[in-house]
Write a protein that holds these residues in place. Structure first.
Motif, PDB file in Angstrom:
ATOM      1  N   LEU A 181      20.904   9.541  25.694  1.00 27.77           N
ATOM      2  CA  LEU A 181      20.591  10.309  26.903  1.00 27.77           C
ATOM      3  C   LEU A 181      21.805  10.362  27.827  1.00 27.77           C
ATOM      4  O   LEU A 181      22.117  11.416  28.403  1.00 27.77           O
ATOM      5  CB  LEU A 181      19.403   9.658  27.616  1.00 27.77           C
ATOM      6  N   TRP A 182      22.498   9.234  27.955  1.00 28.41           N
ATOM      7  CA  TRP A 182      23.701   9.174  28.788  1.00 28.41           C
ATOM      8  C   TRP A 182      24.797  10.099  28.258  1.00 28.41           C
ATOM      9  O   TRP A 182      25.382  10.896  29.001  1.00 28.41           O
ATOM     10  CB  TRP A 182      24.199   7.726  28.845  1.00 28.41           C
ATOM     11  N   VAL A 183      25.061  10.015  26.943  1.00 30.37           N
ATOM     12  CA  VAL A 183      26.123  10.823  26.347  1.00 30.37           C
ATOM     13  C   VAL A 183      25.783  12.309  26.424  1.00 30.37           C
ATOM     14  O   VAL A 183      26.655  13.152  26.678  1.00 30.37           O
ATOM     15  CB  VAL A 183      26.358  10.401  24.872  1.00 30.37           C
ATOM     16  N   ASP A 184      24.510  12.652  26.226  1.00 28.38           N
ATOM     17  CA  ASP A 184      24.105  14.052  26.244  1.00 28.38           C
ATOM     18  C   ASP A 184      24.321  14.687  27.622  1.00 28.38           C
ATOM     19  O   ASP A 184      24.501  15.899  27.731  1.00 28.38           O
ATOM     20  CB  ASP A 184      22.633  14.164  25.842  1.00 28.38           C
ATOM     21  N   ARG A 185      24.309  13.867  28.668  1.00 30.35           N
ATOM     22  CA  ARG A 185      24.458  14.395  30.030  1.00 30.35           C
ATOM     23  C   ARG A 185      25.905  14.373  30.521  1.00 30.35           C
ATOM     24  O   ARG A 185      26.193  14.870  31.615  1.00 30.35           O
ATOM     25  CB  ARG A 185      23.570  13.590  30.988  1.00 30.35           C
ATOM     26  N   LEU A 186      26.806  13.797  29.733  1.00 29.39           N
ATOM     27  CA  LEU A 186      28.215  13.772  30.124  1.00 29.39           C
ATOM     28  C   LEU A 186      28.818  15.174  30.033  1.00 29.39           C
ATOM     29  O   LEU A 186      28.468  15.958  29.152  1.00 29.39           O
ATOM     30  CB  LEU A 186      29.001  12.826  29.219  1.00 29.39           C
ATOM     31  N   GLU A 187      29.724  15.469  30.934  1.00 31.56           N
ATOM     32  CA  GLU A 187      30.453  16.743  30.892  1.00 31.56           C
ATOM     33  C   GLU A 187      31.704  16.549  30.033  1.00 31.56           C
ATOM     34  O   GLU A 187      32.817  16.418  30.541  1.00 31.56           O
ATOM     35  CB  GLU A 187      30.815  17.189  32.309  1.00 31.56           C
TER      36      GLU A 187
END
Length: 268
Positions: free
Chosen positions: A127-133
């Motif tokens: 979830l964290w990685v998916d939200r990174l720009e």
């Protein structure tokens, strides 16, 4: 064979094919489902050997592309680098998997609590990685440098802890190392071929003396179910992640891991 056991093998095969290429941990799902169903296989071999169905699913979907790569090997440096990259990425898992096989099968595979915790941890990371720009530098698996492939292969080794997810580890690792979502998922597909085939062959060799006719029948049922469901997932996953990312699978992991923990606590 009892009808109930056949149905369980069919269900577990479908579960394997559906989850193998998603970043949700097919092994974790199979072991948890088997734990709660009371399904037992000799040396946990069923859970590994039905992966052959998922392997053949990739080969079926990517057959024409694999043939083209093989045909281009003598003349195309890019094709040779791609094949070398896949083999280099496979090596860490081959070495560590062989050395730690007994610990993985007899200790880690026997800990449903660990599986649930890793599902939750992996879900939070995804979830964290998916939200990174993130700004990808590599968008085509044929252009991945050999050093990048080796690093992804090292990260794949974390998936030996059940509940982590082989595809999840390779996809997250690839994204953090500069790839885009679609090519990260596709590289995970290609890397799955030698990794899963190696695990299949090694596990079959190690457990050849304890397999029975009943085991073989259940494995065949699970294999067919894994193949059919695996083909469906491989055909449609890349388009999905290109448009929607991995958030759905992160929440999937969080829900399954949390429900599993609650069930284990209540049953205990």
């Amino acid at each position: 064979m009892e009808t109930q056991t056949i149905v369980e093998a069919l269900f577990l095969g479908l579960l394997e094919g559906i989850t193998e290429f998603l970043p949700v941990s097919s092994t974790g799902h199979l072991l948890l489902a088997g734990h709660f169903l009371g399904f037992e296989s000799s040396g946990k071999t069923f859970e590994v050997l039905i992966q052959l169905g998922a392997i053949l699913a990739i080969l079926t979907v990517y057959f024409s592309r694999l043939v083209k790569i093989a045909r281009d090997l003598p003349t195309d440096p890019k094709a040779r680098r791609f094949v070398a990259g896949i083999l280099i990425a496979f090596l860490p898992a081959a070495v560590i998997g062989a050395l730690a096989h007994d610990i993985i099968k007899t200790v880690l595979f026997e800990s449903p609590m660990l599986i649930c915790v890793m599902l939750i941890v992996g879900g939070l990371i995804l979830l964290w990685v998916d939200r990174l720009e993130l700004k990808p530098r590599y968008t085509n698996v044929m252009d991945y440098p050999l050093g990048l492939c080796f690093k992804i292969g090292l990260i794949q080794c974390f998936a030996m802890i059940p509940g982590t997810s082989r595809s999840g580890a390779t996809i997250v690792g690839a994204l953090l190392l500069g790839t885009d979502k679609r090519s990260a998922a596709e590289f995970s597909f290609f890397l799955a071929m030698p990794t899963m085939a190696g695990a299949f062959a090694y596990d079959l060799f190690k457990n050849r003396h304890i397999l029975t006719f009943n085991d073989a029948s259940l494995i065949i049922i699970g294999f067919i179910a894994a193949f059919i469901s695996g083909v469906f997932v491989v055909r449609y996953l890349l388009d999905y992640v290109s448009r929607h990312g991995f958030a759905l699978f992160a929440w999937w992991r969080l829900v399954v891991g949390t429900l599993g923990l609650i069930a284990l606590i209540v049953m205990r």
